[in-house]
Scaffold this active site. Structure first.
Site, short mmCIF file in Angstrom:
data_model
loop_
_atom_site.label_atom_id
_atom_site.label_comp_id
_atom_site.label_asym_id
_atom_site.label_seq_id
_atom_site.Cartn_x
_atom_site.Cartn_y
_atom_site.Cartn_z
N ASP A 1 2.19 -1.28 -1.10
CA ASP A 1 3.27 -0.69 -0.33
C ASP A 1 4.58 -1.08 -1.02
OD1 ASP A 1 4.70 0.75 1.49
OD2 ASP A 1 3.79 -0.13 3.26
C1 BGC Z 1 6.09 2.48 3.87
C2 BGC Z 1 5.01 3.38 3.35
C3 BGC Z 1 5.62 4.48 2.52
C4 BGC Z 1 6.40 3.84 1.38
C5 BGC Z 1 7.04 4.86 0.45
C6 BGC Z 1 7.01 1.99 2.76
O1 BGC Z 1 8.12 1.33 3.26
O2 BGC Z 1 5.50 1.39 4.54
O3 BGC Z 1 4.26 3.90 4.41
O4 BGC Z 1 4.62 5.31 2.03
O5 BGC Z 1 7.43 3.05 1.95
O6 BGC Z 1 8.07 5.52 1.04
#
Ligand code: BGC
Length: 757
Positions: free
Chosen positions: A296
């Site tokens: 993530d």
């Molecule tokens: C979120 C993800 C997301 C990623 C990219 C993160 O902060 O937890 O779910 O896909 O950002 O935007």
């Protein structure tokens, strides 16, 4: 013997068809494995040419220069790094032109390896569908597959080849803002939806120009963050993890999901990103997942904050060892993996495995053959302006609206009312309808979104007057607009009040300890009700809210969530009965935050509380009901359904056998409608405690007024199994209670059967 003859012909015909089907399946399988082998060969041949730096480049994902959900590192030499093969993927790049320009740079690199372009296409690209929790309320798997299919068609036409969806985290705490992004509290429903969404995004096969790779996230148990506080720790037993939180991820694997994203949280002290048990042992080991895992946002580096890594070097070591293949934005891989290999802490084989998984997807998508495959401006224009997409968005939006209350059958409204007062801070805004993860596409304004005002205008006839007052803001305590709202209410036959959350009040990092309807919106309702006029309340939100005053006093309530770009039309369709509401809540709605976490499939405990009047040393609150305001599976219709004639094919089932269940549902009301018939099972005595009931099947059926249908379910060993103390998936002989309900509480029919050896 003409009869015998025709029977023989029929039999032969059936046999021939079966053989043909089998032959085609075998042929397809052979072709697929041959294709896979060919791709593996190509991957190996590219890998052989790569330097260690180029390999590590493939594991590195950067953000474009805007839209971020975490701290952004701005590199002035991003283009240069891409040209040197130091980046494998970008996220948040919007529009074919911009995607094309980055891809051009990538193919100037020594080995011309194309980039992957990822984006959070969570509930639509341009055409916005209801937020995922709302869609889940439809229990309509085909509709959800279709919405993901359309989102993929639009996104892939705009250059994107990878969506960070579906989020399949089970969530039982509405304080957590990300409940809006999932399918609610239930494992069975959540797993079915996970499967449907992956299928929708990925279409027939990766490599078709209208598909994107899906990504099951966040692995794992992110939805159980302590106290509903985003990014918080998770502490849970292995049994709960396996039984409740992992199955939707497994369903995503079964649907062929191309990628996984790990999670911000630690699980029992081990950050998910550095969690070998989750990623290597379960996902890539036991489940045989062949795709790749992306971290993530910045989560590799965040292991320093978790306190499980001293620095980026240790964080990278922990993540790559645990099976995180791609590093989103933290740059720990880029900065440390070469050294880690030199120091013999990370074997090159580990890097090779991660690189191969990523290259394989690039080949499967067809990017090596044509890096600009998804960048066709003509297709982009056509896909983003396809009226069929809006039509589908309207249909699923209507299917997502939950009718919570309908006193004196106030709804549906007659189309010939003289005057309607449409009041509230959510009546006229456009973008509020889109929800948290909407995408601001450069060059596209918001005019295509159908506001609630416009939707009602589209619906009413020339003889109806529509009056408007904002009444108040979503937040704050300004009551200045109340008088105007009351004034128009007095002139109307019916008042419709649209209140709720702002679209950025539920979503990532939007945890709230107070989940009441914000501001003075319920006070406004109080004043409107004092006029004596019937008031229909529309509640717009990304989570279950607490709204006891509204629930107890409004004449009718529709929970409209955030319904997307067709919100206005869909709401009008339901208000006037062009669509008879059929949705049912995928999460329990608490009476008060004090009840959270609250879910229907709890254990009985040694001192079960059965009513709110008896608190004598049992598992209840002394100052609060134990029952939710609205239970899981609840939702009304304009018509009524009668359940009868529950029959089981046998009362004793051998373990490898199955029981067929049939039940008759009759539409006893005035309107045609759909009912979601729910089947729950309780294992009455187990080697460990079992939930008081668990959803094990459901059927959404359409019945015309007066019509009856008999539906069938099948109970097999799988539906009776659970993880025992040794974490074995077992069905234990004994008595089971089977209930059929219109919700988890509104149980209409009950039977028992026994599982025997
Ligand atoms: C979120 C993800 C997301 C990623 C990219 C993160 O902060 O937890 O779910 O896909 O950002 O935007």
């Amino acid at each position: 013997m003409p009869f015998k003859h025709s029977f023989y012909n029929l039999f032969m015909k059936k046999m021939v068809i079966r053989i043909l089907v089998l032959f085609t399946v075998l042929l397809q399988f052979k072709m697929l494995t041959a294709q896979q082998r060919a791709i593996d060969k190509k991957v190996d041949s590219v890998l052989r040419l790569m330097t260690l730096e180029e390999k590590i480049g493939q594991l590195n994902q950067y953000n474009d220069d805007w839209r971020a959900t975490g701290p952004v590192t701005v590199d002035n030499d991003k283009a240069n790094q891409i040209r040197k093969g130091q980046v494998g993927s970008l996220l948040n790049v919007l529009g074919t032109e911009r995607i094309k320009s980055w891809q051009m740079i990538a193919i100037q690199s020594r080995l011309k390896i194309p980039l992957l372009f990822g984006q959070d296409v969570i509930h639509g690209y341009k055409t916005t569908f209801p937020i995922p929790i709302a869609e889940a309320a439809s229990w309509d798997l085909d509709a959800m597959e279709l919405s993901a299919r359309i989102a993929a068609t639009e996104a892939s036409a705009a250059g994107i080849n990878w969506t960070f969806a579906p989020m399949v985290d089970i969530a039982r705490d509405p304080r957590w803002g990300r409940v809006m992004e999932g399918a609610g509290e239930d494992t069975y429903l959540g797993s079915k939806i996970a499967f449907a969404r992956v299928k929708g995004f990925q279409g027939n096969k990766l490599g078709d120009t209208n598909t994107v790779m899906a990504c099951a996230k966040h692995f794992a148990a992110y939805g159980a963050a302590i106290g509903g506080r985003d990014y918080n720790s998770v502490d849970m037993s292995d049994r709960l993890l396996w039984e409740v939180y992992l199955p939707p991820f497994k369903a995503a694997v079964d649907a062929g999901v191309a990628t996984f994203m790990n999670a911000f949280n630690d699980l029992n002290g081990v950050p998910a990103t550095g969690n070998k048990y989750l990623q290597r042992d379960i996902l890539k080991g036991k489940w045989g997942f062949k795709g790749f895992v992306v971290s993530d946002w910045g989560s590799v580096g965040e292991m320093i904050n978790h306190g499980t890594a001293k620095n980026g070097y240790e964080a990278a070591l922990s993540a790559i060892t645990a099976g995180s293949d791609m590093d989103m934005e933290s740059r720990c891989y880029k900065k440390n993996l070469v050294q880690l290999v030199k120091d013999k802490k990370v074997p090159v084989t580990l890097i090779d495995d991660a690189v191969k998984r990523i290259l394989k997807k690039k080949f499967e998508l067809g990017l090596f053959d044509d890096p600009f495959k998804f960048c066709n401006t003509g297709r982009e224009q056509a896909a983003l302006n396809n009226p069929a997409h809006a039509k589908a968005a309207r249909e699923i939006a209507a299917k997502s609206i939950v009718l919570l209350k309908n006193s004196n059958n106030l709804l549906p409204l007659a189309k010939n009312l003289k005057t309607i007062a449409f009041i509230g801070p959510l009546v006229k805004p456009l973008k509020q309808n889109k929800g948290f993860w909407d995408i601001d596409i450069p060059g596209i304004d918001s005019n295509f979104i159908v506001s609630q005002w416009k939707g009602l205008q589209n619906k009413i006839g020339a003889n109806t007057t529509l009056l408007y007052a904002k009444g108040c803001d979503i937040e704050g305590n300004n009551r200045e607009g109340f008088a105007e709202a009351v004034e128009i209410a007095k002139q109307a036959d019916v008042v419709i009040l649209s209140i709720g959350e702002r679209r950025d009040m539920s979503g990532e990092a939007k945890s709230r300890s107070n989940i009441n309807i914000p501001g003075v919106q319920e006070d406004l309702l109080k004043e409107l009700l004092a006029t004596g006029k019937p008031v229909v309340v529309l509640i717009n939100a990304g989570r279950p809210l607490v709204f006891n005053y509204t629930a107890d006093n409004a004449s009718a309530i529709l929970y409209t969530w955030w319904l997307g770009s067709e919100a206005g039309n869909a709401i009008a369709d339901v208000l006037f009965g062009d669509y008879n509401p059929s949705a049912k809540l995928p999460m329990s709605f608490p009476l008060s935050v004090g009840q959270i976490p609250i879910y229907y499939s709890h254990f009985n405990t040694g001192r079960p509380a059965t009513s709110d009047d008896k608190h004598h040393y049992n598992s209840s609150y002394n100052d609060l009901s134990i029952f939710p305001k609205y239970e899981f599976g609840y939702g009304l219709s304009y018509t009524s359904f009668h359940y009868s004639n529950l029959q089981l094919s046998k009362k004793k089932m051998k373990i490898q056998d199955q029981v067929e269940v049939s039940v008759t549902i009759s539409n006893t009301g005035k309107y045609d409608g759909e009912e979601i018939v729910q089947l729950y099972i309780r294992d009455k005595v187990g080697s460990i405690a079992r939930p008081v009931k668990e959803l094990k099947d459901f059927s959404k059926i359409k019945l015309n007024a007066g019509e009856s249908k008999t539906i069938k379910f099948v109970i097999n060993k799988e539906k009776l199994s659970f993880y025992n103390q040794q974490l074995q998936w077992v069905a234990e002989p004994g008595d089971f209670e089977l209930t059929i309900g219109a919700s988890s509480k509104d149980i209409r029919l009950k039977e028992e059967f026994e599982l025997v050896k």
